[in-house]
Structures are given as C-alpha cells and as structure tokens.
Design a protein around this motif. Structure first.
Motif, mmCIF file in Angstrom:
data_model
loop_
_atom_site.group_PDB
_atom_site.id
_atom_site.type_symbol
_atom_site.label_atom_id
_atom_site.label_comp_id
_atom_site.label_asym_id
_atom_site.label_seq_id
_atom_site.Cartn_x
_atom_site.Cartn_y
_atom_site.Cartn_z
ATOM 1 N N ALA A 22 2.460 60.481 12.564
ATOM 2 C CA ALA A 22 3.426 61.023 12.073
ATOM 3 C C ALA A 22 3.704 62.358 12.141
ATOM 4 C CB ALA A 22 3.823 60.740 10.381
ATOM 5 N N ILE A 23 2.430 63.232 12.172
ATOM 6 C CA ILE A 23 2.420 64.592 11.876
ATOM 7 C C ILE A 23 3.168 65.197 14.018
ATOM 8 C CG2 ILE A 23 1.357 66.673 12.253
ATOM 9 C CD1 ILE A 23 -0.142 65.415 9.868
ATOM 10 N N ASP A 25 4.958 63.499 15.385
ATOM 11 C CA ASP A 25 5.924 63.484 15.630
ATOM 12 C C ASP A 25 6.975 64.779 14.960
ATOM 13 O OD1 ASP A 25 6.035 60.389 17.267
ATOM 14 O OD2 ASP A 25 6.294 60.055 15.295
ATOM 15 N N ALA A 26 6.887 64.826 13.862
ATOM 16 C CA ALA A 26 7.051 66.043 13.240
ATOM 17 C C ALA A 26 7.065 67.518 14.484
ATOM 18 C CB ALA A 26 6.972 66.201 11.640
ATOM 19 N N GLU A 29 9.774 67.324 16.925
ATOM 20 C CA GLU A 29 10.852 68.038 16.000
ATOM 21 C C GLU A 29 11.009 69.707 16.313
ATOM 22 O OE1 GLU A 29 11.770 65.061 13.072
ATOM 23 O OE2 GLU A 29 11.768 63.494 13.965
ATOM 24 N N VAL A 30 10.705 69.713 15.585
ATOM 25 C CA VAL A 30 10.383 71.119 15.296
ATOM 26 C C VAL A 30 10.226 72.107 16.716
ATOM 27 C CG1 VAL A 30 8.826 73.209 14.588
ATOM 28 C CG2 VAL A 30 9.379 70.542 12.866
ATOM 29 N N VAL A 44 5.859 72.511 10.041
ATOM 30 C CA VAL A 44 5.322 71.572 10.554
ATOM 31 C C VAL A 44 4.925 70.104 9.454
ATOM 32 C CG1 VAL A 44 3.773 70.058 12.229
ATOM 33 C CG2 VAL A 44 5.080 71.875 12.732
ATOM 34 N N ARG A 47 7.976 69.300 7.054
ATOM 35 C CA ARG A 47 8.613 68.320 8.051
ATOM 36 C C ARG A 47 7.960 67.147 8.327
ATOM 37 N NH1 ARG A 47 12.932 68.574 12.199
ATOM 38 N NH2 ARG A 47 13.243 70.223 10.952
ATOM 39 N N ALA A 48 7.425 66.992 8.501
ATOM 40 C CA ALA A 48 5.942 65.541 8.365
ATOM 41 C C ALA A 48 5.512 65.544 6.859
ATOM 42 C CB ALA A 48 4.371 65.918 8.381
ATOM 43 N N THR A 69 0.764 67.722 20.538
ATOM 44 C CA THR A 69 2.104 67.392 20.259
ATOM 45 C C THR A 69 2.573 67.025 21.472
ATOM 46 O OG1 THR A 69 1.764 68.460 18.323
ATOM 47 C CG2 THR A 69 3.748 67.747 19.778
#
Length: 208
Positions: A22-23, A25-26, A29-30, A44, A47-48, A69
């Motif tokens: 989850a982290i 993935d966020a 995106e960032v 981050v 967002r997570a 990441t």
C-alpha cells in the motif's frame, strides 16, 4: 507490527506485505505526479493513509523508499519465448519494451532528474540496483540462445554490442517522448544489430 486504517467507518489493520505494498503503491503515484522533488515521507505517508514513523522504520533513507517503490513497479523484463530465430526473438523483445515501457522510460528520466543530481548517480546505476544480481540481461540471453542454436558463432562480444538494440530504442523513445513506430524497431534489428553480429536480416551469416 501493523497499523490501523479506517475505511468507511471500519477499522482494519494492515501488516507486512499488505502494508508495504500500500505504501509503495502510494509512493509510485506520488513519484509519477510530483517527481523526486515531491517524493517526501510526509506526502507519501499522507497518500498511503499512514504515518511518517511507519515509513522511517522500513526505509530509513528516502533513497531506500525510492528503490523499494521502483522494485515493485519496474520489474525486470522477461526473455520472450524462443521463436527459433534471433531476429524474431529480438523483434519480439523490442516490441514488448516499446509497448510496455515507453511511457515509463520517459517518465522516469524526467521525474528522477532531481534524484540523479542529488545522488550523483545515473539511470544505469539505478537499473543495476533494481536488476537481480544473478539475472542475465535480456539481449545477452537472446545471444546465448542463438549461439546454442548454432545461429551465431561462439565468440566474445562486448556488452555494448549485445545491448545495442535496447540502447537505440531507448534513445528513440526519449527523442520522441514516447513509443516509436514499428518500422524503427525493424530497422534497428535488420540494418544495425544483425549486420554487426555478422547476420543478414534472413538470419543467415553474412558474407564477409
């Protein structure tokens, strides 16, 4: 160790790989949206839906979080199935890279510019960290396969020559800021790479 997250009024606990995925993935995106300049623990974590200490415990340095990441979202290329021909193998691999990697290649070159300046490293350095140590580069694997078939002579070849198709494709992607026409891929293989390997476009050894 886990952490709680509330979703639609329900408290859930994320642990281990679920939390780390989850982290990252966020974080991806960032990175895509804001580049390395905006790739901060605070952004981050927000967002997570977690906290900065959760990130720091897993990745003490921002570079560690970046590599984790990219390792999740920039997977090594698979060697394509054996077509029985080096030419067809190379075309298949280049077409896969063109279809699946063109946007990411351009994006990361731009979005990671601050990272390369800050660390004094290069894209090749980063790629080396992401590629498993025991993995044979895809084009080297294709050449080895061609040697085993008797299509190519078993002789020393420089890494620059072996990896030339990918280097030329990557250059064209950056110049075009995206995918390249298929005729460019065919030209790279037929008029540049195969002749340098001593093969004709038909896969036969060229006369010297």
């Amino acid at each position: 160790m886990g952490e709680r997250q509330r979703t639609d009024g329900i408290s859930t606990r994320r642990r281990g790989a679920t939390l780390e995925n989850a982290i990252t993935d966020a974080a991806w995106e960032v990175l895509v949206e804001q580049g390395y300049h905006g790739f901060t623990y605070e952004v981050v974590a927000t967002r997570a839906g977690t906290s900065k200490p959760v990130l720091y415990r897993r990745w003490p340095q921002r570079e560690d979080l970046l590599v984790a990441t990219l390792a999740r979202h920039w997977r090594p290329l698979d060697v394509p199935p054996d077509t029985g021909s080096l030419r067809q193998d190379a075309l298949a691999l280049l077409r896969t890279i063109n279809a699946e990697r063109s946007r990411a290649v351009v994006l990361l070159r731009i979005q990671l510019a601050d990272y390369f300046r800050e660390t004094g490293t290069t894209f090749d350095d980063l790629r080396g960290r992401l590629r498993p140590a025991d993995q044979t580069p895809p084009f080297a694997a294709l050449v080895e396969r061609a040697v085993e078939r008797g299509e190519l002579a078993d002789e020393p070849r420089s890494a620059r020559l072996v990896n030339l198709p990918f280097d030329l494709l990557r250059h064209d992607m950056l110049m075009r800021m995206g995918a390249v026409p298929d005729e460019a891929i065919v030209e790279i293989v037929d008029t540049v790479w195969l002749p340098l390997l001593g093969l004709s476009p038909h896969g036969t050894r060229a006369k010297r």
